[in-house]
Design an enzyme around this catalytic site. Sequence first.
Site, mmCIF file in Angstrom:
data_model
loop_
_atom_site.group_PDB
_atom_site.id
_atom_site.type_symbol
_atom_site.label_atom_id
_atom_site.label_comp_id
_atom_site.label_asym_id
_atom_site.label_seq_id
_atom_site.Cartn_x
_atom_site.Cartn_y
_atom_site.Cartn_z
ATOM 1 N N ASP A 1 37.290 0.888 -20.543
ATOM 2 C CA ASP A 1 35.891 1.210 -20.835
ATOM 3 C C ASP A 1 35.029 0.151 -20.152
ATOM 4 O OD1 ASP A 1 33.453 1.913 -21.934
ATOM 5 O OD2 ASP A 1 33.978 1.376 -23.990
ATOM 6 N N GLU B 1 26.207 -2.445 -19.645
ATOM 7 C CA GLU B 1 26.151 -1.209 -20.436
ATOM 8 C C GLU B 1 26.437 -1.481 -21.904
ATOM 9 O OE1 GLU B 1 27.875 2.643 -22.158
ATOM 10 O OE2 GLU B 1 28.640 0.597 -22.102
ATOM 11 N N ASP C 1 32.594 8.001 -18.047
ATOM 12 C CA ASP C 1 32.934 6.969 -19.020
ATOM 13 C C ASP C 1 34.192 7.399 -19.759
ATOM 14 O OD1 ASP C 1 32.702 4.719 -20.784
ATOM 15 O OD2 ASP C 1 30.520 4.829 -20.638
ATOM 16 N N HIS D 1 37.556 -0.323 -27.091
ATOM 17 C CA HIS D 1 36.928 -1.487 -27.719
ATOM 18 C C HIS D 1 37.971 -2.332 -28.460
ATOM 19 C CE1 HIS D 1 32.367 -0.765 -27.406
ATOM 20 N NE2 HIS D 1 32.992 -0.081 -26.465
#
Length: 365
Positions: A185, A219, A242, A329
């Site tokens: 990501d 971002e 993405d 994440h």
Amino acid sequence: MVTSPMDDELVSFFSRLSESFGPSGFESEPINLIKERYSIFSESSIRDGLGSLIFKKSGETEGPKVMAAGHVDEIGFIIVSIEDNGFLKFETLGGWASTTLPAQRVIVRTKRGDHVGVITSKPPHLMTPEERNKPIEIKDLFIDVGAKNKDQVKEMGIRIGDPVAPLAPFEVLRGGKAWLGKAFDDRVGTLVVMEVLRNLKEGGVNHPNTYYAVATVQEEVGLRGAETAADVVNPDVFIAVDVDIAGDSPGITSAEAPAKMGEGVSIITWDRSMIPNFKLREFVIEVAEEENIPYQLSAVRGGTDAGRVHLHSKGVPSVVLGIPTRHIHSHSSILSPDDVEATMKLLLALIRKMDSKVVRGFQEL
């Protein structure tokens, strides 16, 4: 023809891109890797004031400006305090869950070089039952670089304001059927955008527009690079590439995350930062079906660079293509290169078909 992500050279490059150091605001390393590899496929390259990298590739006619972007920044940390006992306190750059952090290794980057550390907290042996049953808060975590006091930390060259990134190697799993690593990501989205640029040039692909392949910065801290890059390009249509949350992990329902790893590119129908242009969305679906590209419809609770670009100037028709990815994440994510290839094929097909008439149709009643 889109080069397969199974190509050893491409996987090797993405391994370096994934492992490169680039938290939000400190993206020079991944940006330089992108520029070194892809500038030869562009007629011009521009860096905006925040550091986003913009490549331009003109088609057979001037046509509309089609901008596609992936962001190169990764979630990370920044040092905010050096304690007397030599431990480092930090704030997050981007969205971290505290449950993913304890015992994870990190790299602290200083002016004089890098240092490896580990995120830790009070040992569980010394926790009260109440403390063990309560989630650890980020404010209770610290980074240990092996120092005994503040003077030793200063000798290492570590200062307040130094950036920190996860330390996690890239791995190929299941004989090439899956990739494991950090910063997918959204360096995998950036890879897609740039590989389409390469295929347009190397394949001599005709396209009735001007293609802008963009690697945005910052971002993860508010879609900042997308705003400044859009000011430079002033696009007529925008495609964000993405990651999408893969909902095939335990504990996730299809209502929370409908996309699944290995089942094709996600076409995002809604997220918290943007409702995509309906006609553009339907055009993307039609092209995927015409080209026999596997796709899935998805809705996500996060946001992408499209959240800023679709509000640029008088408004820009925008859509998001997603690559279903597990464990985003965190220090280590997993995705399928088949989904990467499907996303490349769809973006390339869209660029081939977006002429002035098609793009005008996105805004017609």
